[in-house]
Motif scaffolding. Structure first.
Motif, PDB file in Angstrom:
ATOM      1  N   UNK A  59      -7.111  -9.819   1.345  1.00 38.01           N
ATOM      2  CA  UNK A  59      -7.768  -8.776   2.448  1.00 38.01           C
ATOM      3  C   UNK A  59      -7.325  -9.415   3.809  1.00 38.01           C
ATOM      4  N   UNK A  60      -7.229 -10.610   4.258  1.00 34.20           N
ATOM      5  CA  UNK A  60      -6.953 -11.410   5.475  1.00 34.20           C
ATOM      6  C   UNK A  60      -5.561 -10.879   6.057  1.00 34.20           C
ATOM      7  N   UNK A  61      -4.492 -11.031   5.133  1.00 35.23           N
ATOM      8  CA  UNK A  61      -3.235 -10.474   5.689  1.00 35.23           C
ATOM      9  C   UNK A  61      -3.184  -9.064   5.738  1.00 35.23           C
ATOM     10  N   UNK A  62      -3.994  -8.448   5.021  1.00 31.41           N
ATOM     11  CA  UNK A  62      -3.955  -6.955   4.956  1.00 31.41           C
ATOM     12  C   UNK A  62      -4.466  -6.490   5.967  1.00 31.41           C
ATOM     13  N   UNK A  63      -5.687  -7.066   6.378  1.00 32.97           N
ATOM     14  CA  UNK A  63      -6.447  -6.674   7.631  1.00 32.97           C
ATOM     15  C   UNK A  63      -5.690  -6.833   8.924  1.00 32.97           C
ATOM     16  N   UNK A  64      -4.870  -7.988   8.790  1.00 25.82           N
ATOM     17  CA  UNK A  64      -3.908  -8.170   9.959  1.00 25.82           C
ATOM     18  C   UNK A  64      -2.910  -7.266  10.181  1.00 25.82           C
ATOM     19  N   UNK A  65      -2.405  -6.736   9.080  1.00 25.79           N
ATOM     20  CA  UNK A  65      -1.205  -5.597   9.076  1.00 25.79           C
ATOM     21  C   UNK A  65      -1.899  -4.397   9.480  1.00 25.79           C
ATOM     22  N   UNK A  66      -2.961  -4.216   9.239  1.00 24.83           N
ATOM     23  CA  UNK A  66      -3.863  -2.833   9.518  1.00 24.83           C
ATOM     24  C   UNK A  66      -4.161  -2.759  10.971  1.00 24.83           C
ATOM     25  N   UNK A  67      -4.274  -3.877  11.706  1.00 26.48           N
ATOM     26  CA  UNK A  67      -4.399  -4.084  13.196  1.00 26.48           C
ATOM     27  C   UNK A  67      -3.129  -3.623  14.031  1.00 26.48           C
ATOM     28  N   UNK A  68      -2.028  -3.820  12.943  1.00 27.13           N
ATOM     29  CA  UNK A  68      -0.493  -3.437  13.738  1.00 27.13           C
ATOM     30  C   UNK A  68      -0.279  -2.222  13.541  1.00 27.13           C
ATOM     31  N   UNK A  69      -0.683  -1.365  12.378  1.00 24.89           N
ATOM     32  CA  UNK A  69      -0.299  -0.119  11.968  1.00 24.89           C
ATOM     33  C   UNK A  69      -1.124   0.541  10.839  1.00 24.89           C
ATOM     34  N   UNK A  70      -1.006   1.837  11.150  1.00 24.96           N
ATOM     35  CA  UNK A  70      -1.964   2.693  10.045  1.00 24.96           C
ATOM     36  C   UNK A  70      -0.964   3.203   9.020  1.00 24.96           C
ATOM     37  N   UNK A  71       0.227   3.058   9.131  1.00 31.83           N
ATOM     38  CA  UNK A  71       1.207   3.576   8.154  1.00 31.83           C
ATOM     39  C   UNK A  71       1.081   2.678   6.797  1.00 31.83           C
ATOM     40  N   UNK A  72       0.318   3.195   5.599  1.00 36.38           N
ATOM     41  CA  UNK A  72       0.417   2.577   4.509  1.00 36.38           C
ATOM     42  C   UNK A  72       1.487   1.743   3.954  1.00 36.38           C
ATOM     43  N   UNK A  73       2.608   2.141   3.923  1.00 39.16           N
ATOM     44  CA  UNK A  73       3.973   1.547   3.727  1.00 39.16           C
ATOM     45  C   UNK A  73       4.042   0.302   4.422  1.00 39.16           C
ATOM     46  N   UNK A  74       3.833   0.416   5.712  1.00 42.87           N
ATOM     47  CA  UNK A  74       4.070  -0.551   6.668  1.00 42.87           C
ATOM     48  C   UNK A  74       3.068  -1.788   6.693  1.00 42.87           C
ATOM     49  N   UNK A  75       1.964  -1.187   6.169  1.00 49.72           N
ATOM     50  CA  UNK A  75       0.690  -2.249   5.866  1.00 49.72           C
ATOM     51  C   UNK A  75       1.060  -3.342   4.501  1.00 49.72           C
ATOM     52  N   UNK A  76       1.700  -2.263   3.793  1.00 49.19           N
ATOM     53  CA  UNK A  76       1.942  -3.235   2.543  1.00 49.19           C
ATOM     54  C   UNK A  76       3.298  -4.419   2.862  1.00 49.19           C
ATOM     55  N   UNK A  77       4.108  -3.711   3.603  1.00 45.16           N
ATOM     56  CA  UNK A  77       5.255  -4.759   4.162  1.00 45.16           C
ATOM     57  C   UNK A  77       4.689  -5.741   4.801  1.00 45.16           C
ATOM     58  N   UNK A  78       3.810  -5.481   6.049  1.00 46.58           N
ATOM     59  CA  UNK A  78       3.569  -6.815   6.938  1.00 46.58           C
ATOM     60  C   UNK A  78       2.740  -7.710   6.120  1.00 46.58           C
ATOM     61  N   UNK A  79       1.917  -7.091   5.044  1.00 44.14           N
ATOM     62  CA  UNK A  79       0.843  -7.928   4.285  1.00 44.14           C
ATOM     63  C   UNK A  79       1.842  -8.799   3.657  1.00 44.14           C
ATOM     64  N   UNK A  80       3.095  -8.282   2.809  1.00 47.20           N
ATOM     65  CA  UNK A  80       3.893  -9.369   2.128  1.00 47.20           C
ATOM     66  C   UNK A  80       4.237 -10.485   2.948  1.00 47.20           C
TER      67      UNK A  80
END
Length: 267
Positions: A202-223
């Motif tokens: 959840x931590x990295x994914x929450x940070x990614x969700x701050x940057x974008x709401x695009x589901x694919x980009x959330x996955x990529x940023x979280x990775x």
């Protein structure tokens, strides 16, 4: 610096970091978007019962934790779908039951109490070839299933009613996602342990969700965030001789805080 790469356990740790970053990024993005962070906590702590039972029966703790994690995932999802219990009540039930059973079984185990630090706090530097293979298989299954069902997962993640209107089997998709969540938690326990594994989801994914709401980009940023945290965490634990799981989660938390602070505020 390059001396560290001459050790096989460091190479193993870096390899499994890639696979665990992929699986946690995919499943964690669904958890964060769907706001099911508490469910991952419930499944994580329920798996402790399986570890205790496995020690009591002389089995591999990974098998025990996987069985209990899957049982908790199915139990929470069915309780919620059939309205037997409120979702938060079901999570609390499996959370406390798993911890209680784990403690009971460990105390009933003959001889000295087993060393549980590796499961409670994780130690990525002790992963085996078996751990890497299991993690790689989970990654392949996750990537394949998400690739084949991406639109259905996207509908279910954001709006169950809209998904049902598009003839998506919401209950089936949700149940499979819960099973993958359970398996991802079990695999990631080796990295950060029961106490901290929820952070990988959840931590990295929450940070990614701050940057974008695009589901694919959330996955990529979280990775990217998870992998960077794993690599830096391994290096920090090596230099300072501190637990690797804690250092990984510390780096991940710093990343999330930096993203929050540096993200431009919207008017």
């Amino acid at each position: 610096m390059l001396e560290i790469l001459s050790y096989k356990f460091i190479i193993n740790a870096l390899i499994i970091s890639i696979f665990c970053s992929v699986s946690s990024a995919i499943i964690g993005s669904w958890i964060v978007v769907k706001r099911k962070v508490l469910i991952s906590g419930g499944i994580t702590h329920a798996s402790f019962g399986g570890i205790g039972l496995a020690y009591f029966l002389g089995l591999n703790p990974v098998i025990g934790s996987a069985v209990f994690a899957i049982a908790a995932a199915v139990g929470i999802e069915l309780s919620s779908q059939k309205k037997l219990l409120r979702e938060d009540s079901a999570i609390g039930l499996f959370w406390s039951l798993g911890m209680a059973l784990g403690i009971i079984f460990i105390f009933l185990t003959p001889g000295y109490a087993p060393d549980l630090n590796g499961y409670l706090f994780g130690n990525i530097l002790t992963v085996s070839n078996f751990d890497i293979i299991i993690s790689a298989i989970l990654c392949v299954l996750l990537v394949l299933w998400f690739s084949l069902n991406y639109n259905k997962i996207l509908f279910v993640s954001y709006d169950d009613e809209f998904a049902a209107a598009r003839h998506v089997n919401v209950k089936l998709i949700s149940m499979i996602l819960m099973l993958f969540t359970a398996l991802t938690i079990v695999v990631n326990i080796k990295i950060s342990g029961i106490v901290l594994v929820i952070s990988m989801l959840c931590v990295g994914q929450s940070a990614a969700n701050l940057l974008t709401h695009n589901f694919k980009k959330i996955i990529i940023y979280s990775f990217i965030f998870n992998l960077f945290a794993c690599i830096m965490g391994i290096l920090i634990s090596w230099w300072l001789n501190i637990p690797s799981g804690a250092s990984i989660i510390f780096v991940l938390t710093i990343i999330a805080l930096l993203v929050r602070l540096l993200k431009p505020k919207r008017n």
